[in-house]
Design an enzyme around this catalytic site. Sequence first.
Site, PDB file in Angstrom:
ATOM      1  N   VAL A 294       0.832  -1.200   0.000  1.00  0.00           N
ATOM      2  CA  VAL A 294       0.000   0.000   0.000  1.00  0.00           C
ATOM      3  C   VAL A 294       0.868   1.252   0.000  1.00  0.00           C
ATOM      4  CG1 VAL A 294      -1.680   1.334   1.329  1.00  0.00           C
ATOM      5  CG2 VAL A 294      -1.953  -1.138   1.090  1.00  0.00           C
ATOM      6  N   ALA A 295       1.957   1.228   0.750  1.00  0.00           N
ATOM      7  CA  ALA A 295       2.828   2.396   0.825  1.00  0.00           C
ATOM      8  C   ALA A 295       3.487   2.685  -0.508  1.00  0.00           C
ATOM      9  CB  ALA A 295       3.896   2.174   1.895  1.00  0.00           C
ATOM     10  N   GLU A 299      -1.762   5.771  -5.371  1.00  0.00           N
ATOM     11  CA  GLU A 299      -3.132   5.756  -5.882  1.00  0.00           C
ATOM     12  C   GLU A 299      -3.477   7.016  -6.675  1.00  0.00           C
ATOM     13  OE1 GLU A 299      -2.240   4.908  -2.915  1.00  0.00           O
ATOM     14  OE2 GLU A 299      -3.053   2.933  -2.444  1.00  0.00           O
ATOM     15  N   ASP A 341       4.146  22.152 -43.814  1.00  0.00           N
ATOM     16  CA  ASP A 341       3.769  22.617 -45.138  1.00  0.00           C
ATOM     17  C   ASP A 341       4.097  24.099 -45.226  1.00  0.00           C
ATOM     18  OD1 ASP A 341       2.787  22.696 -47.654  1.00  0.00           O
ATOM     19  OD2 ASP A 341       0.717  22.214 -47.141  1.00  0.00           O
ATOM     20  N   ASP A 643      -2.996  18.944 -44.800  1.00  0.00           N
ATOM     21  CA  ASP A 643      -4.362  19.440 -44.913  1.00  0.00           C
ATOM     22  C   ASP A 643      -5.221  18.646 -45.888  1.00  0.00           C
ATOM     23  OD1 ASP A 643      -3.178  20.225 -47.247  1.00  0.00           O
ATOM     24  OD2 ASP A 643      -3.342  22.381 -46.884  1.00  0.00           O
ATOM     25  N   ASP A 647      -2.626  13.559 -47.316  1.00  0.00           N
ATOM     26  CA  ASP A 647      -1.727  13.665 -46.167  1.00  0.00           C
ATOM     27  C   ASP A 647      -2.081  12.699 -45.042  1.00  0.00           C
ATOM     28  OD1 ASP A 647      -0.190  15.746 -47.250  1.00  0.00           O
ATOM     29  OD2 ASP A 647      -1.647  17.239 -46.611  1.00  0.00           O
ATOM     30  N   GLU A 712       6.547   6.758   4.382  1.00  0.00           N
ATOM     31  CA  GLU A 712       5.475   5.760   4.504  1.00  0.00           C
ATOM     32  C   GLU A 712       6.046   4.356   4.679  1.00  0.00           C
ATOM     33  OE1 GLU A 712       2.849   6.036   1.204  1.00  0.00           O
ATOM     34  OE2 GLU A 712       2.040   7.993   1.770  1.00  0.00           O
ATOM     35  N   THR A 742      -4.890  13.252   1.234  1.00  0.00           N
ATOM     36  CA  THR A 742      -4.054  14.450   1.292  1.00  0.00           C
ATOM     37  C   THR A 742      -3.098  14.576   0.112  1.00  0.00           C
ATOM     38  OG1 THR A 742      -2.300  13.367   2.559  1.00  0.00           O
ATOM     39  CG2 THR A 742      -4.128  14.310   3.801  1.00  0.00           C
ATOM     40  N   ASP A 743      -2.996  13.526  -0.685  1.00  0.00           N
ATOM     41  CA  ASP A 743      -2.007  13.467  -1.761  1.00  0.00           C
ATOM     42  C   ASP A 743      -2.448  14.167  -3.033  1.00  0.00           C
ATOM     43  OD1 ASP A 743       0.478  12.661  -2.320  1.00  0.00           O
ATOM     44  OD2 ASP A 743      -0.009  10.613  -2.849  1.00  0.00           O
TER      45      ASP A 743
END
Length: 973
Positions: A294-295, A299, A341, A643, A647, A712, A742-743
Amino acid sequence: MSQAATSANGAAQPAAEPVGDPQEPLGLLFRDLRSSAAGLSTREATRRLVVYGPNQLTRRGKRRWPGELVAQFTHPLALLLAAAAVLAVISGSPVLAAAIAAVIVLNAVFAFFQEQHAEHAVEALAAYLSSHAWVLRDGSRQEAEVANIVPGDVLIVEEGDRISADARLIAGSVEVDVSTLTGESQPVTRTAGQGDAKLALMQAEDMLFSGSACIGGEARAVVTATGMHTQIGRIAALSERVGRDSSPLEIQVKAVAKLIAIVAIVAALAFLPLGALAGLSVTAAISFAIGMLVANVPEGLLPTITLALAAGVQNLARRGAVVKRLSAVETLGSTTVICTDKTGTLTQNRMQVAGVWTPAGAGTCSEDGVLSWPATATAQAGTLARTLAATAARCCTAEVTDTGVSGDPTEVALVQLAAALDLPADHAAGRKTLFRFDPRLRLMTTIDAAPGSAERWVNTKGAPEAVLARSTRLATDADQTRPLTADDRRELARIIEGYARGGLRVLAVARRLLEVGSPLPTTRESAERDLCLLGVVALLDPPRPEAAAAIARTHLAGIRVLVVTGDNGTTATEIARRVGIGTGPAGSRTVSADALDAMSDPELDQLLLSGPELVFARSSPEAKLRIADALRTHGQVVAMTGDGVNDAPALRAADIGIAMGRSGTEVARQAATMVLTDDNFATIVNAVEEGRRVYDNVRKFILYIFTHAVPEIAPFLIFAISGGAIPLPLTVMQLLAIDLGTDTLPALALSRERAEPGIMARPPRPRGEGLIRPALLARAWGFLGVISAILVLTGFFVVLHGGGWHLHAATGPGSPLHRLYQQATTVAWLGIVACQVGAAFAARTERASLRSVGLTTNPLLLGGIAVEIAFAAALVYLPFMHAIFGTATPSPAQLALVLPYPFIVWGADEARRWLRRRESSPPADHTAGAGTDTAEKATVETERPDITPPPRSIPAAGTGSPTDLGHAASARP
């Protein structure tokens, strides 16, 4: 509907390819097609439809959206997020697991729909085919569905028809717009019986091609190819075969995900036996392994990258560039070569008269049509110029209305010149006969009645050599002429060459008075003879005023610019020079289509890797595709503009295909990755800068996320190494609260940072350069992360020790020290949050000081930190949050421990950056502020005098004497 024949048992069979050479003699072609000038019978056409299949453009291997959507869920980071969700369930937090799952779904769906927009090029090509056409069947004219047209059918082509198959003309003459296939805006004339087997098929003068349009005339043609066997089908097949490689960012994100996964798994497996040897129970060891995973799973990384790219897309849209694939934003930042071009991208895509030459003198023309003459010009110059302008305006088909002039840009410029000289610009009133522009002859002629008199004039304009070949006299005044001598022709050749070297398009204008009462000429040959040359007109498609500065910024950024155009090489080279392409020490080199076709692949590689900037003239679709492939083979990140329909393959093959939003076809826009709403090269440069900014910001929030991975992980290592003698300083639920609570917002705010000073004054990064470099890891893990981990663990132990804890003391539920333990984990958790704040400010710049970019210049970051602090306060002070996350309200003294953490983390990194700047002595940071790169501006200003186009000067002419037609003809315009 698939283009395939069906066998008797119902199995799909490949459609047969038509037999016969379209350019062989017409009798042999009819024999091979088993057809005739009377067409096919309905019965035979029905049988052939089974053999050859329907006349449609089809997609091979059409993508299946369910599989593509599923593929979004198998992205490495998506799998890591899924692992985090499973771990959240294991740890007893279904709410967090549901939140992570929602992030996975939202990211996958969003990315899926973004990708779908770029996958419709072949469907767009089908729009160039009409639904019905007229054919000869059973000896009579019949209307047939385009899908049912087969080889051997005889098409009846009239003005306004969309040509629905490749066909050989057998009778009549038509004027055709082939711009969708060749990119050339000038219509061409196609006539039966004008074939030349030595010409390439697309240049054959008696061939019509599917997807083009008839804009004049009437003809009959036998169909030689349908469906995917047509020229437009060939382009569709090229587009289908050209796949899309992963962008540099996509490759790097996968590498990041692999690195994260390896670190997480290795850490868990390596320390699991270490914990067991230290005395951890099986349950504690599993808890440790879950914590390690998890650390290490960030995520917030995938949604942060996605939203950072989405923000870049929005910024580019506001600046005139619509990006259809999120990862393309970053790819733009790594661009090393731009293949552009000329017309409409470097130039304004509007012709204007730059100068006029008459036998009495040469004058320059301002943008508002005012002619000025040198002292060497005679009094007759103005009079002759008015006659020339009036004649040129009559020999036009441009539409003059109350709202303005519309039509071919060259003719619009001629009509506007006449209007500026107060001459009649409406040619329709006196028009008697029109011989349209013939690309073989390079001439256009009209017969017009003079206003207010019985005079009738033959008016001709076209390529100077073609007009001169049909001229026998030279005008010396409005009503005076003299014979055109050999000396005159040589001097005129010098004058015309001088204009051409200046990148100007030159048209000669001549006329002839018809005898009163004589019949009007009925053929071109009888009309276009014994002409009297009035002079020449030099026209310019002006460079965009901002193009030179944009090219200078491109060169400053270390990006090479190649011009790949269908235009004439001399004109393209001069326009390139005027905007600064090829003006450096290495110079430039012009490569014609024939020279390119004759090159082997090694020779082309050597050319592309050589020093000069290149101008590829008269480029074909295959040439553009070949150039893009060759560049990418050598590790270049290629941006290619285009264009036309032709092309599309090259746009798909390039790393960044850039289509023109105003002048481009729908096919090009569908095949491209980015569409310019203003068709402006400067917008490409702005997009490159935005791509570099986004890439830098991705690295900034990766640094930010990686930094707090160390504090962590460290608590779990302490727990494992101690064999459980030291309780876990953080719980798994608290880790998830950091990663999801908090991230994310500060990381998102870092993705909105303005460009750092000097972003466009550094070379492009190598294609294979990692998103995560050793220097980033050293800064994140070895410096900021270590400092943060020390601070976090210090806070944890200070609280525990101050409350009377000792090694092996029980801290579980029901024990006397349980609340103290909860307060200690809360302080450790708050310590990580506080260190995050400091790391966020430190990550804003890589080398510059925080003062140089401004403390408050990223209000989103300040807002994100405010939300982060509010969430931390809720988790610490709300009782119901205590039960979820295992926290407890700390005392004021405990809270005071973490207050200095942000300043310590940021201050340490500020000192490190100051030492780096002092060692390398870079330009002072105070020269840039709020995203403005003063040093970059100074460099551009220094180089600008060398790249600014020279004043538009036209060679001065002589006095009009037979041997003094243009003293300065050889001077550069």
